[in-house]
Design a protein around this motif. Structure first.
Motif, short mmCIF file in Angstrom:
data_model
loop_
_atom_site.label_atom_id
_atom_site.label_comp_id
_atom_site.label_asym_id
_atom_site.label_seq_id
_atom_site.Cartn_x
_atom_site.Cartn_y
_atom_site.Cartn_z
N THR A 37 9.32 45.36 32.14
CA THR A 37 10.77 45.49 32.51
C THR A 37 11.19 45.32 34.07
OG1 THR A 37 13.14 46.96 32.37
CG2 THR A 37 10.77 48.09 32.89
N SER A 38 12.47 44.80 34.28
CA SER A 38 12.68 44.40 35.56
C SER A 38 13.99 45.51 36.19
CB SER A 38 13.37 42.87 36.01
OG SER A 38 14.46 42.85 35.02
N ARG A 39 14.29 46.26 35.22
CA ARG A 39 15.38 47.27 35.95
C ARG A 39 14.92 48.69 35.46
NH1 ARG A 39 19.97 45.03 32.08
NH2 ARG A 39 18.02 44.91 30.45
N GLY A 40 15.57 49.68 36.23
CA GLY A 40 15.50 51.05 35.86
C GLY A 40 15.08 51.50 37.37
N GLN A 83 4.82 43.23 45.51
CA GLN A 83 5.25 42.18 44.39
C GLN A 83 5.03 43.08 43.04
OE1 GLN A 83 2.01 39.24 45.22
NE2 GLN A 83 4.10 37.77 45.60
N ILE A 84 6.43 42.97 42.54
CA ILE A 84 6.36 43.58 40.97
C ILE A 84 6.53 42.19 40.04
CG2 ILE A 84 7.99 45.06 39.57
CD1 ILE A 84 6.94 46.18 42.00
N PHE A 85 5.89 42.23 39.12
CA PHE A 85 5.79 41.25 37.97
C PHE A 85 6.41 41.66 36.79
CE2 PHE A 85 2.58 40.03 41.20
CZ PHE A 85 2.99 38.71 41.36
N ALA A 86 7.68 41.27 36.40
CA ALA A 86 8.22 41.44 35.15
C ALA A 86 7.39 40.65 33.98
CB ALA A 86 9.58 41.34 35.07
N ILE A 87 6.60 41.25 33.36
CA ILE A 87 6.06 40.41 32.08
C ILE A 87 6.91 40.57 31.00
CG2 ILE A 87 3.73 40.14 31.06
CD1 ILE A 87 3.54 39.86 33.99
N ASN A 88 7.01 39.36 30.48
CA ASN A 88 7.88 39.40 29.05
C ASN A 88 6.93 39.99 27.98
OD1 ASN A 88 8.54 38.08 26.14
ND2 ASN A 88 10.13 37.22 27.79
N PRO A 89 7.48 41.00 27.16
CA PRO A 89 6.92 41.57 26.07
C PRO A 89 6.03 40.87 25.27
CG PRO A 89 8.75 42.55 26.37
CD PRO A 89 8.79 41.36 27.08
N MET A 90 6.61 39.65 24.92
CA MET A 90 5.67 38.55 23.97
C MET A 90 4.55 38.03 24.63
SD MET A 90 7.30 35.28 22.31
CE MET A 90 8.26 36.18 21.16
N PHE A 113 -5.32 46.09 41.42
CA PHE A 113 -3.99 45.79 40.57
C PHE A 113 -3.64 47.02 39.84
CE2 PHE A 113 -6.55 42.18 41.62
CZ PHE A 113 -5.96 41.24 42.04
N CYS A 114 -2.30 46.93 39.52
CA CYS A 114 -1.70 47.98 38.68
C CYS A 114 -0.89 47.49 37.58
CB CYS A 114 -0.84 48.98 39.57
SG CYS A 114 0.05 50.17 38.62
N GLY A 115 -1.19 48.02 36.54
CA GLY A 115 -0.24 47.74 35.21
C GLY A 115 0.46 49.04 34.63
N ILE A 116 1.79 48.96 34.25
CA ILE A 116 2.71 50.13 33.85
C ILE A 116 3.06 49.78 32.64
CG2 ILE A 116 4.45 51.74 34.26
CD1 ILE A 116 3.97 51.12 37.44
N HIS A 133 2.79 33.75 37.07
CA HIS A 133 3.81 34.55 37.09
C HIS A 133 4.57 34.62 38.12
CE1 HIS A 133 2.09 36.06 33.34
NE2 HIS A 133 0.87 36.42 33.75
N ARG A 134 5.98 34.70 38.01
CA ARG A 134 7.07 34.77 39.15
C ARG A 134 7.32 36.25 39.67
NH1 ARG A 134 11.81 31.43 37.72
NH2 ARG A 134 10.36 29.70 38.13
N PRO A 135 7.10 36.84 40.47
CA PRO A 135 7.47 38.14 41.01
C PRO A 135 8.96 38.22 41.04
CG PRO A 135 6.66 37.24 43.05
CD PRO A 135 6.39 36.13 41.67
N LEU A 136 9.53 39.36 40.92
CA LEU A 136 10.89 39.69 40.88
C LEU A 136 11.50 39.15 42.34
CD1 LEU A 136 11.32 43.46 39.54
CD2 LEU A 136 11.66 41.10 38.23
N ALA A 137 12.57 38.52 42.20
CA ALA A 137 13.30 38.17 43.44
C ALA A 137 13.72 38.96 44.43
CB ALA A 137 14.52 37.37 43.19
N ASP A 138 13.48 38.97 45.59
CA ASP A 138 13.81 39.71 46.81
C ASP A 138 15.13 39.58 47.36
OD1 ASP A 138 13.69 41.45 48.72
OD2 ASP A 138 12.91 40.29 50.17
#
Length: 414
Positions: free
Chosen positions: A62-65, A77-84, A4-7, A119-124
């Motif tokens: 984040t989900s953009r960029g 699969q990309i998971f955009a985790i809310n900062p909170m 698993f990878c975290g950024i 967690h919900r991955p980013l939509a395709d």
């Protein structure tokens, strides 16, 4: 999944952590926000088993960029985790409340290692749907900016030129109207406005696009501008006029941006396969349809049930129950853009659908206030939209009872 990878995302650099299924740190590094940094990240992930057949899932805040766009290639699969939410996960790993960028990357990786199903991955979404999202959100932001600048102009005119507010108080659009902006730009102070001849007012209205009622409005506005009223000191009035002209320059620019973005969003929305289905619903035009598509997307796996979509939009109520106490209320955590588009959709449906209007009236008679009745109507219509999009069928003509998705499916079978 074994890796698993975290950024931990930042503006100039990103911290990366790669762990295995036991939580052991396999690798960490810091990459720059450029092409070389992205390639270094892909090479690092490839060295730990990342491939087209078994891509490593990634958690990021984040989900953009460009970084997210680079990672979304293939089936990863990309998971955009809310900062909170990431902050709550950080508390699980230590009580000292320490924080660091490499540590946050490790926390993000562990969040999907332990709770990936939560967690919900980013939509395709397709390329067209993503383009509609960019344009529709930009248009919505421009509309909000236009209103903000118009409010600033209104607040300024109230202090030294209230006759300008009275001139367009009961006109649709108010100070945002093209003729209002043109006249105020030519005469931003009461002294200059009182000297405007009638013929010039008519010419400015005509050049702003007015076709009817020019003579009556020009005479009314001239009368208002020449009435006796309290004035600021001449020097102060001139300074305020200069400030008003500066705000008008900004307002004219954002009005042009709103028009251009609206045309681009509507043009792109028309080219999407879901557009005919959405436009078949009463109350959905090109603008509202583009906003709905921008937030819902076209990935049918994203919302397995209509209830998930309703919760995401803030249309479904939330229940808090404990012991003998039970509270049912509206949702505060939601997609605000989708919720706002839903309010516009429901409000427009009242004049385009007898069934929707009857449903709204019933809710009002039971004690709902206006916003509550519209939210309940949006909740019903969103379920119908979810069904029609999945079935790839247009909206069935509404009955006075505002058919439910189950009733629509029955009619479609018949």
């Amino acid at each position: 999944m074994d890796v698993f990878c975290g950024i931990d995302w930042a503006e100039g650099h990103h911290d990366v952590a790669i762990i295995d299924n036991t939580g052991k740190l396999l690798a960490k590094c810091r990459i720059d926000d450029d092409l070389d940094g992205y390639q270094l990240l892909l090479d690092l992930m490839a060295g730990h088993g990342d491939s087209a057949e078994s891509p490593i899932p990634v958690a990021i805040e984040t989900s953009r960029g460009l970084l997210v766009a680079t990672l979304r290639t293939g089936d990863r699969q990309i998971f955009a985790i809310n900062p909170m939410g990431a902050s709550r996960y950080r508390d699980r790993h230590g009580v000292s409340r320490k924080k660091s960028d490499p540590g946050d990357a490790l926390v993000l990786a562990n969040s999907i290692r332990t709770d990936m199903p939560m967690h919900r991955p980013l939509a395709d979404d397709s390329d067209v749907a993503q383009a509609v999202a960019v344009l529709a959100r930009a248009h919505q932001d421009a509309v909000w900016n236009r209103q903000q600048i118009a409010n600033q102009l209104r607040s300024l005119l109230r202090e030294y030129f209230p006759a300008a507010l009275d001139a367009w108080r009961h006109k649709a659009g108010g100070l945002v109207r093209a003729d209002a902006r043109k006249i105020l730009a030519a005469a931003p102070t009461p002294t200059m406005a009182a000297e405007l001849p009638l013929w010039r007012l008519k010419v400015m209205m005509h050049s702003a696009g007015r076709k009817r009622g020019i003579d009556e409005d020009a005479e009314r506005i001239q009368t208002l501008f020449r009435q006796s009223a309290a004035r600021q000191l001449p020097t102060v009035e001139e300074a305020m006029g200069t400030q008003a002209k500066a705000l008008l320059v900004q307002l004219n620019a954002v009005c042009r941006a709103v028009d251009e973005l609206a045309k681009a969003a509507e043009r792109t929305f028309r080219s999407h396969p879901d557009a005919p289905v959405m436009l078949s619903f009463p109350g959905i035009g090109l603008g509202v349809g583009a906003r709905l598509l921008a937030e819902i997307g076209d990935d049918r796996k994203r919302f397995a049930t209509a209830g998930g979509l309703k919760a995401y939009a803030g249309a479904a109520p939330i229940i808090r129950a404990s012991g003998k106490r039970k509270y049912v209320g509206r949702r505060f955590v939601k997609n605000n853009r989708l919720n706002h588009a839903g309010y516009l959709w429901a409000f427009a449906t009242l004049t385009h659908s007898k069934g929707a209007n009857a449903h709204y009236r019933r809710r009002r008679e039971t004690g709902d206030w206006h916003a509550q009745a519209l939210r309940h109507l949006f909740n019903r219509m969103l379920g119908q939209l979810h069904h029609c999009l999945l079935a790839r069928v247009p909206c069935v003509k509404q009955s006075p009872s505002l058919q439910s998705p189950r009733q629509q499916r029955q009619l479609l079978r018949e």
